[in-house]
Design a protein around this motif. Structure first.
Motif, PDB file in Angstrom:
ATOM      1  N   UNK A 145     -25.107  51.144 -19.741  1.00 59.63           N
ATOM      2  CA  UNK A 145     -26.289  51.641 -18.686  1.00 59.63           C
ATOM      3  C   UNK A 145     -26.789  52.442 -18.779  1.00 59.63           C
ATOM      4  N   UNK A 146     -25.961  53.497 -18.334  1.00 60.84           N
ATOM      5  CA  UNK A 146     -26.138  54.973 -18.176  1.00 60.84           C
ATOM      6  C   UNK A 146     -26.955  54.796 -19.375  1.00 60.84           C
ATOM      7  N   UNK A 147     -26.809  55.200 -20.331  1.00 52.91           N
ATOM      8  CA  UNK A 147     -26.457  55.868 -21.555  1.00 52.91           C
ATOM      9  C   UNK A 147     -27.786  54.924 -22.249  1.00 52.91           C
ATOM     10  N   UNK A 148     -28.281  53.950 -22.000  1.00 51.47           N
ATOM     11  CA  UNK A 148     -28.993  53.320 -22.043  1.00 51.47           C
ATOM     12  C   UNK A 148     -30.556  54.018 -21.318  1.00 51.47           C
ATOM     13  N   UNK A 149     -30.171  53.943 -19.921  1.00 49.28           N
ATOM     14  CA  UNK A 149     -30.929  54.677 -19.082  1.00 49.28           C
ATOM     15  C   UNK A 149     -31.581  55.944 -19.644  1.00 49.28           C
ATOM     16  N   UNK A 150     -30.479  57.006 -19.992  1.00 44.48           N
ATOM     17  CA  UNK A 150     -30.835  58.084 -20.671  1.00 44.48           C
ATOM     18  C   UNK A 150     -31.584  58.145 -22.255  1.00 44.48           C
ATOM     19  N   UNK A 151     -31.838  57.148 -22.360  1.00 43.86           N
ATOM     20  CA  UNK A 151     -31.838  57.217 -24.104  1.00 43.86           C
ATOM     21  C   UNK A 151     -33.795  56.873 -23.616  1.00 43.86           C
TER      22      UNK A 151
END
Length: 503
Positions: free
Chosen positions: A489-495
């Motif tokens: 989820x963090x990776x998705x929000x970061x992108x």
């Protein structure tokens, strides 16, 4: 310190045998260790000096300076008389446990039986302790996730130390204790060794060669001279986000060829090790004192509390602590131990009273400060006047911070006090939590809390880096590991954040 421990009630009964004497307790204080040992002064000093030499030798090999740690960030090592006492503390029923280590912010502890510090070679009990301390050093010096083979290979490599009479230390000696395992145990192919998701530990009780192969691979990469810098390249690839298997292929190339090489390496008649002269190992001052009668009397309670108790064993322990405190009503060490036992039993108001009595006798009693913070924090969560309760808690937090500025507990509990009270998290609180993780990078709960705070602040890049070791924890590769889901989820929000900034 509350935690579930099977068999601890029996341990407590065996410790409190009437007439049993604990007259030999000594405390050795050094730069990196606090040794509390049920043995004489000479052996306690020699053991502490041996540990400091090992610590210096590890950092020498790692090419790092030896930073001075704050007193409460040292490892406290409790030395009991026998291995059977260690097993009872561990709640072990296998009969194989010789020592164990528990990492926690401001209170990392290890338990071992008495060690003979005269010989060059290490005993089995000491080897277990050195193995666990190597884990402690790895987690303290490495902010990135570590594959299980590397973590265990690293610890096995350093655990076979040799202590020379001239003050030198040899590291990386052959792991003779793994010889039978490597010759007879179930095979672990190189792909499974290097990829935690592919490694399936047998469930039928058949022992495999995972630890032995981990030691062999680490030893080969570090000392054979055949693959220079590949271990470093492997760790760089992992730090840059590669999977375990991809990082291995990138750094090592053909894994089947690597397997052939380490098989041949194992058959060599002699293997290299690293002898480090004593003049290269700086060991600071070591002070040893005989513990007071009051401290010796309460030590069984301290051992059980620091090991960790559950609700049942806390109730068993408390009357023992209260009985000893009646014999030594003004001793700060005893009163702090009683405060801990009262808190573990759920008697927080009494715990605060005992902590205050301890602090009146010794204002610098760190354990009394810590137990007061623990008890006040729990009281504040259900207080009729929460504002006043949290104010009192923060006063206790500030008091310990003044005693020891780099103790992680005040930094952690200041943040938690704001969170629990529903107040806004300040920059000071976030920086304090980050500092606590720097001081205790092995504490998973602190890492988890800081990750959530960084997500709330939308600092996804830092949150991703902080959470990565938990998501890649080789001991928790199951699909229900919450860190894996949160990392995605963090990776998705970061992108999404990066895309928005480009628009």
């Amino acid at each position: 310190m509350m935690m579930k421990v099977t068999g601890l009630a029996f341990f407590l009964m065996t410790l409190f045998i009437p007439g049993q004497a604990y007259a030999e307790w000594h405390e050795a204080s050094s730069d990196n260790f606090l040794v509390i040992a049920d043995q004489n002064e000479k052996d306690t000093r020699e053991f502490a000096e041996r540990l400091e030499r090992f610590h210096a030798a590890m950092y020498y090999i790692l090419g790092r300076g030896t930073p001075k740690v704050s007193p409460s960030n040292r490892v406290t090592i409790y030395v009991v008389r026998t291995s059977s006492q260690v097993r009872k503390l561990a709640g072990d029923k296998t009969g194989f446990v010789l020592g164990f280590y528990q990492p926690r912010a401001g209170g990392s502890v290890a338990f071992t039986a008495r060690v003979d510090s005269d010989g060059a070679k290490v005993s089995q009990s000491e080897q277990v302790l050195l193995h666990e301390y190597a884990h402690h050093v790895m987690h303290s010096t490495n902010q990135w996730s570590t594959p299980r083979w590397l973590s265990e290979g690293f610890a096995e490599f350093f655990s076979t130390a040799r202590f020379e009479k001239n003050g030198g230390v040899g590291l990386g000696l052959p792991a003779q204790h793994r010889a039978a395992e490597l010759a007879l145990a179930r095979n672990v192919p190189i792909q499974a060794l290097l990829d935690a998701s592919a490694y399936k530990r047998p469930r039928n009780g058949v022992y495999d060669e995972f630890y032995g192969r981990s030691w062999l691979l680490y030893h080969y990469l570090l000392l054979s001279g055949k693959r220079p810098r590949q271990l470093i390249n492997y760790q760089v690839a992992l730090a840059n986000g590669a999977t375990e298997l991809d990082a291995a292929k990138t750094a090592f190339g053909d894994l089947n060829q690597l397997e052939k090489e380490i098989d041949a390496y194992l058959k060599r008649p002699r293997l290299r090790y690293v002898p480090i002269p004593g003049e290269n190992l700086a060991v600071g001052a070591i002070t040893v004192r005989k513990m007071r009668d009051a401290e010796a009397a309460i030590m069984p309670v301290v051992l059980a509390s620091k090991r960790g108790v559950d609700a049942e064993t806390a109730k068993t322990l408390l009357p023992q602590a209260q009985s000893i405190a009646r014999s030594y009503p003004n001793d700060p060490f005893v009163l702090a131990a009683l405060a801990e036992a009262e808190h573990d039993a759920g008697n927080d108001a009494v715990a605060v009273q005992m902590a205050d009595k301890a602090l009146a006798a010794d204002p610098a009693s760190v354990n009394a400060h810590v137990q007061k913070i623990f008890a006040l924090s729990r009281l504040a969560e259900n207080a009729d006047n929460p504002d006043a309760a949290w104010k009192r808690t923060r006063k206790a937090i500030t008091a310990l911070n003044k005693v020891e500025v780099d103790h992680p507990i005040p930094l952690i509990y200041y943040y938690r006090s704001l969170k629990s009270a529903g107040e806004g998290i300040t920059d000071v609180a976030t920086r304090g939590l980050d500092r606590a993780l720097q001081l205790a990078p092995y504490d998973k709960s602190v890492r988890w809390e800081l990750t959530h705070q960084l997500v709330a602040e939308e600092d996804y890049a830092t949150a991703y880096r902080i959470l990565l070791p938990l998501a890649n924890d080789p001991h928790n590769r199951s699909d229900d590991n919450p860190a894996i889901k949160l990392l995605a989820q963090i990776k998705q929000d970061w992108e999404q954040q990066a895309k928005a900034e480009l628009q």
